[in-house]
Design a protein around this motif. Structure first.
Motif: not given
Length: 78
Positions: A17, A50-51, A53-55, A57-58
């Motif tokens: 990250e 944040g967007y 990082f979220e995607y 991880e996906t």
């Protein structure tokens, strides 16, 4: 191929990250029209990072599953 999916998963797993945060440049991403072209909206720390990082991880999870199941991945870009 399964080997290529494993290579991608390995590369994604090596990114922390902190490394992503250091490479995050909303103004350059906006200038380059990098999809989804949201990089200059709102507070970059709150919304766009944040967007990302979220995607991220996906995406990493997807390649992890492909690796575990010894499957290749088809990438289609339009």
């Amino acid at each position: 191929s399964a080997a290529e999916a494993r290579e991608v998963f390995s590369a994604l797993s090596a990114l922390s990250e902190d490394a992503l945060r250091k490479r995050f440049n909303p103004s350059e991403m906006t200038a380059l029209a990098i999809y989804p072209e949201i990089w200059s909206r709102g507070d970059p720390e709150e919304e766009t990072l944040g967007y990302l990082f979220e995607y991220f991880e996906t995406l990493r999870g997807f390649f992890q599953q492909a690796t575990e199941e010894q499957m290749g991945v088809l990438v289609w870009a339009t």
